[in-house]
Structure formats: structure tokens, C-alpha cells
Design an enzyme around this catalytic site. Structure first.
Site, short mmCIF file in Angstrom:
data_model
loop_
_atom_site.label_atom_id
_atom_site.label_comp_id
_atom_site.label_asym_id
_atom_site.label_seq_id
_atom_site.Cartn_x
_atom_site.Cartn_y
_atom_site.Cartn_z
N LEU A 168 -8.26 4.65 11.89
CA LEU A 168 -8.93 3.48 12.48
C LEU A 168 -8.19 3.02 13.74
CD1 LEU A 168 -11.08 1.21 12.25
CD2 LEU A 168 -9.42 -0.06 10.87
N GLY A 183 -6.95 3.15 7.91
CA GLY A 183 -5.53 3.18 8.26
C GLY A 183 -5.28 3.75 9.65
N TYR A 184 -4.48 4.81 9.72
CA TYR A 184 -4.06 5.39 10.99
C TYR A 184 -5.26 5.84 11.81
CZ TYR A 184 -1.06 8.27 14.08
OH TYR A 184 -0.40 8.81 15.16
N ASP A 221 0.82 -1.21 0.00
CA ASP A 221 0.00 0.00 0.00
C ASP A 221 0.86 1.27 0.00
OD1 ASP A 221 -2.22 -1.60 0.01
OD2 ASP A 221 -2.64 -1.37 2.15
N GLY A 222 2.03 1.21 0.64
CA GLY A 222 2.91 2.37 0.64
C GLY A 222 3.39 2.73 -0.75
N ASN A 269 -4.64 9.11 1.83
CA ASN A 269 -5.11 8.58 3.11
C ASN A 269 -5.42 9.65 4.14
OD1 ASN A 269 -5.24 5.89 2.51
ND2 ASN A 269 -3.40 5.30 3.62
N GLU A 270 -4.37 10.41 4.54
CA GLU A 270 -4.60 11.33 5.64
C GLU A 270 -3.56 12.43 5.71
OE1 GLU A 270 -4.06 7.85 7.17
OE2 GLU A 270 -1.94 8.24 6.82
#
Length: 291
Positions: A191, A188-189, A73-74, A146-147
Site C-alpha cells: 500500500l 502494508g508495504y 502486528d509484528g 503479508n508479503e
């Protein structure tokens, strides 16, 4: 058709998979282009048989029909920052661990390329979060899939993040940090810090505190049409700012706000794939742990 391949690192055990990928692309007469990071990775594992064109400029990327991200995913997040506003559809070939975004398995390479060649797929638009500030950060690549995260740095003491929605005061978060997540990043983070799961098509952001001092402070879902701005206080003069896996240091004088980017990430959705299936398979969501 032109397909670009992108990767950051490559383990020797995946060389046979890469060779099979090239064979399938060549079988369908697809022109193969490779980004510089993947070219370096192929050379490091001793590649001498694969032939391809090297992408050396953003202009060369503009002619590509698809980009295949080879890794976890990265790597796919890095591919999103590479593609940017070009909105080239991205497919993640998973040679990593979790593979929540990179969903195509290496044992299905032939099937995957057949889907691409015959048009048997869908394109999902994933919203991006865009950072605006009074100085140039992240080499101008100011968006994330993502964020966006504000975090304390070099100190054990918490920070205070005063947060505003469209200029209206929302809350002051006394915490280790604050996450603003897209629906994609909600798994991700955010969650892991107690944030909710959100389906990819939801038009929202999640604001999630990291280890808040006030235990009655909970994550909040807001519209992705709003602008979220911040003022940061703390004992340290420096704070950590991140967009996905990219991080940089800032001071409290830096003016920060985030909102939805004017372009989106296009992810290739293959047949028989659904977000709910991924939740169950990758996160063991709903799995009875008593067995």
C-alpha cells in the site's frame, strides 16, 4: 481447553493487563501455555506470580486450541510463522501501535476470553505466500502472511527483476525492489508503494514495484493460483530477500519463485469486527482531513 500465549517483548506498563489475562483464563479453567520468547520477556519484567506451562517443542504446540499473540502486528506475524501448517487459530491482543491484525484491545480482555470460552467467534482463513528456491532459506520457514520482497542492498543503484507468471514473461522491473503481496499484506508495504487495497478473502496476489524507474509501470493483480518466478540483475552481487519481517541476503544465482502455500493462517474474528471498520479506524480511510 488449552491456550498458548506468545510475545516477543513486554513493557512494564502492560504487566497489569497480562495479569488480568491470566485471571480471566484461569476463571474459565483454561490451561495456559507460554512460548519461550514470552517466558523470557516475563522474566525480564520481574514476573514471579504467574503460573503456566512452558512450550519447549513443536509437539507441545500441537495440542493447543488457540494461540494469543501479545504485542503488535509484528508479533502476530511471528506467531503465524511459529504455528505454520498446524493452523492453530490466532488471536492478536494489541499492546503495540497500529494493531491492524492484532485487533483485540487490552481493555476488553474479559470480553475477549468470554468469546473464546463460549465459542462466540468466527475463524478467517488468510492465504499465505510460499517461497521456493534452490537453497534452504529462512531456516525452512519459507512462507509469509503479508508479503515476499526482493530489494536492492548496499548500493544506490536500482536492480532489474525479470518476472514470469507460470513461465510466461510478464515484465522487467527496473526499481529499488519488487513486492508480491497477499490480500492481507495489501494494507502494508504494498500500500505504501502505491498498491491497491484488497479484501482478505480475495484469491489474488499483488505485484508492486518499489520506486520503479519507468513511471508507467503500475501494480498488477494476479490470481493466487499462479506461480511467479524471478531473475535478478544489478551492479551488486547481493540482494535482499524478505518474508514479512524476516530478511536474508541472496545472490543472482539463486532461483526464486512464489505461489500460494498449501495451508493458511487462521485468525480469530470476534463479534462486531469487520475489515471495513478496521480500514476506517486504523488507516483513517475516507476520513475528511479538512476538519
Amino acid at each position: 481447553m488449552k491456550i498458548a500465549l506468545h510475545g516477543l517483548a513486554l513493557k512494564v506498563e502492560f504487566i497489569s493487563d497480562i495479569e488480568r489475562l491470566f485471571q480471566e483464563l484461569e476463571k474459565h479453567q483454561i490451561e495456559i501455555l507460554v512460548t519461550e520468547p514470552l517466558d523470557r520477556a516475563l522474566k525480564m519484567v520481574g514476573n514471579k506470580r504467574l503460573t503456566y506451562w512452558l512450550i519447549e517443542s513443536q509437539e507441545e504446540l500441537e495440542s493447543v486450541d488457540f494461540l494469543i499473540s501479545i504485542g503488535g502486528d509484528g508479533t502476530l506475524l511471528d506467531a503465524v510463522s511459529l504455528v505454520g501448517s498446524l493452523e492453530i487459530p490466532i488471536l492478536g491482543l494489541n499492546t503495540g501501535r497500529l494493531g491492524f491484525l492484532a485487533t483485540a484491545a487490552t481493555d476488553r480482555i474479559g470480553e475477549v476470553i468470554e468469546y473464546l470460552a463460549t465459542g462466540n467467534f468466527q475463524i478467517e482463513s488468510r492465504s499465505l505466500i510460499s517461497l521456493e528456491c534452490n537453497r534452504r532459506l529462512f531456516n525452512g520457514i519459507n512462507f509469509a502472511l503479508n508479503e515476499f520482497t526482493i530489494h536492492k542492498r548496499d548500493t544506490s543503484s536500482m536492480i532489474t527483476v525479470h518476472t514470469y507468471i507460470d513461465g510466461k514473461y510478464l515484465n522487467s522491473y527496473w526499481a529499488d525492489g519488487l513486492i508480491v503481496s497477499t490480500p492481507t499484506g495489501s494494507t502494508g508495504y504494498s500500500l505504501s508503494c502505491g498498491g491497491p487495497l484488497i479484501t482478505p478473502g480475495a484469491k489474488s496476489f499483488v505485484i508492486t514495484p518499489v520506486s520503479p524507474h519507468n513511471l508507467n509501470v503500475r501494480p498488477i493483480i494476479v490470481s493466487d493460483e499462479c506461480e511467479i518466478s524471478f531473475e535478478i540483475e544489478g551492479r551488486s552481487e547481493k540482494f535482499l530477500l524478505s518474508l514479512d519481517s524476516r530478511s536474508t541476503s541472496i545472490s543472482s544465482e539463486t532461483k526464486l519463485s512464489v505461489k500460494k502455500a498449501h495451508f493458511s493462517a487462521k485468525l480469530v474474528k470476534l463479534p462486531h469486527y469487520h475489515f471495513f471498520d478496521t480500514l476506517r479506524q486504523k488507516l483513517n480511510w475516507g476520513f475528511d482531513m479538512r476538519n
